[in-house]
Design a protein around this motif. Structure first.
Motif, mmCIF file in Angstrom:
data_model
loop_
_atom_site.group_PDB
_atom_site.id
_atom_site.type_symbol
_atom_site.label_atom_id
_atom_site.label_comp_id
_atom_site.label_asym_id
_atom_site.label_seq_id
_atom_site.Cartn_x
_atom_site.Cartn_y
_atom_site.Cartn_z
ATOM 1 N N ARG A 44 37.889 47.931 34.235
ATOM 2 C CA ARG A 44 38.007 46.046 34.513
ATOM 3 C C ARG A 44 36.221 45.246 34.386
ATOM 4 O O ARG A 44 36.996 43.887 34.909
ATOM 5 C CB ARG A 44 38.621 45.861 36.474
ATOM 6 N N ILE A 45 35.479 46.167 35.084
ATOM 7 C CA ILE A 45 34.400 45.162 34.115
ATOM 8 C C ILE A 45 32.720 45.942 33.566
ATOM 9 O O ILE A 45 33.438 46.869 33.547
ATOM 10 C CB ILE A 45 33.364 45.014 35.557
ATOM 11 N N ILE A 84 36.655 37.882 44.259
ATOM 12 C CA ILE A 84 37.597 39.415 42.899
ATOM 13 C C ILE A 84 37.399 39.341 41.715
ATOM 14 O O ILE A 84 37.054 38.585 41.390
ATOM 15 C CB ILE A 84 39.154 39.132 43.226
ATOM 16 N N ILE A 85 37.415 40.321 41.207
ATOM 17 C CA ILE A 85 37.324 40.472 40.044
ATOM 18 C C ILE A 85 37.740 39.932 39.572
ATOM 19 O O ILE A 85 39.382 39.272 39.489
ATOM 20 C CB ILE A 85 37.170 42.123 39.668
ATOM 21 N N LEU A 86 37.388 38.805 37.895
ATOM 22 C CA LEU A 86 38.510 37.671 37.154
ATOM 23 C C LEU A 86 39.534 38.499 36.631
ATOM 24 O O LEU A 86 39.065 39.507 36.106
ATOM 25 C CB LEU A 86 38.000 37.004 36.205
ATOM 26 N N PRO A 87 41.074 38.214 36.973
ATOM 27 C CA PRO A 87 41.969 39.730 36.913
ATOM 28 C C PRO A 87 41.914 39.589 35.075
ATOM 29 O O PRO A 87 42.580 40.301 34.483
ATOM 30 C CB PRO A 87 43.172 38.838 37.142
ATOM 31 N N SER A 88 41.822 38.370 34.224
ATOM 32 C CA SER A 88 42.092 38.060 33.407
ATOM 33 C C SER A 88 40.932 38.842 31.851
ATOM 34 O O SER A 88 41.745 39.183 30.930
ATOM 35 C CB SER A 88 42.492 37.070 31.852
ATOM 36 N N LEU A 89 40.100 39.755 32.707
ATOM 37 C CA LEU A 89 38.701 40.152 32.321
ATOM 38 C C LEU A 89 39.233 41.584 30.881
ATOM 39 O O LEU A 89 38.873 42.338 30.456
ATOM 40 C CB LEU A 89 37.711 40.339 32.663
ATOM 41 N N ARG A 90 40.031 42.676 32.194
ATOM 42 C CA ARG A 90 40.183 43.462 31.810
ATOM 43 C C ARG A 90 41.256 43.474 30.192
ATOM 44 O O ARG A 90 40.235 44.839 29.545
ATOM 45 C CB ARG A 90 41.063 44.270 32.697
ATOM 46 N N GLY A 91 42.339 42.846 29.896
ATOM 47 C CA GLY A 91 42.656 43.078 28.616
ATOM 48 C C GLY A 91 42.152 42.913 27.613
ATOM 49 O O GLY A 91 41.576 43.506 26.704
#
Length: 141
Positions: A44-45, A84-91
């Protein structure tokens, strides 16, 4: 670390404005370090080792205000300051890692202006242009 990886790591120092250690990242998220380790393991990061002694650090830019989690439906800031962690980062990270890029190379790409986007891929993700970023990443092959 080979010469190319060293050069990428050196350039990251000029591309990334702020780095956070795992404890600092956890503090900003309002969680424990084990949650940051889990986010790293789940891709996720990403982070790289830097400094002396070498310590794993994560870009602070991966944290966004919670009310901006969905740029297409941004909520009003409730004043909580929750990050929060940027949601679109993981993909995006997974796509780039599947292309055999190292963590440093992925970070370099995310923080460098991508000609086809006209901006840094991270900035495009922040405003909700996930599809455009992933299309641009496909052209790295």
């Amino acid at each position: 670390m080979n010469v190319q990886q060293e050069n990428v790591a050196e350039r990251l120092e000029t591309l990334v404005d702020e780095w956070l250690t795992q404890p600092e990242f956890a503090e900003r998220l309002g969680t424990e370090v084990k949650s940051v380790r889990s986010a790293l393991a789940d891709q996720r990061i990403l982070g790289v080792k830097r400094g002396q002694p070498k310590v794993l650090c994560v870009p602070a830019a991966f944290l966004i205000p919670a009310h901006l989690a969905n740029p297409a439906d941004a909520q009003k800031d409730d004043g909580s300051g929750k990050l929060i962690i940027l949601p679109s980062l993981r993909g995006t990270i997974i796509q780039l890692k599947d292309m055999q890029l190292s963590d440093a190379e992925v970070l370099h790409w995310l923080f460098s202006v991508e000609e086809s986007l006209g901006e840094r891929p991270l900035d495009a993700l922040l405003v909700g242009n996930r599809s455009a970023v992933r299309r641009a990443a496909q052209h790295l092959l």
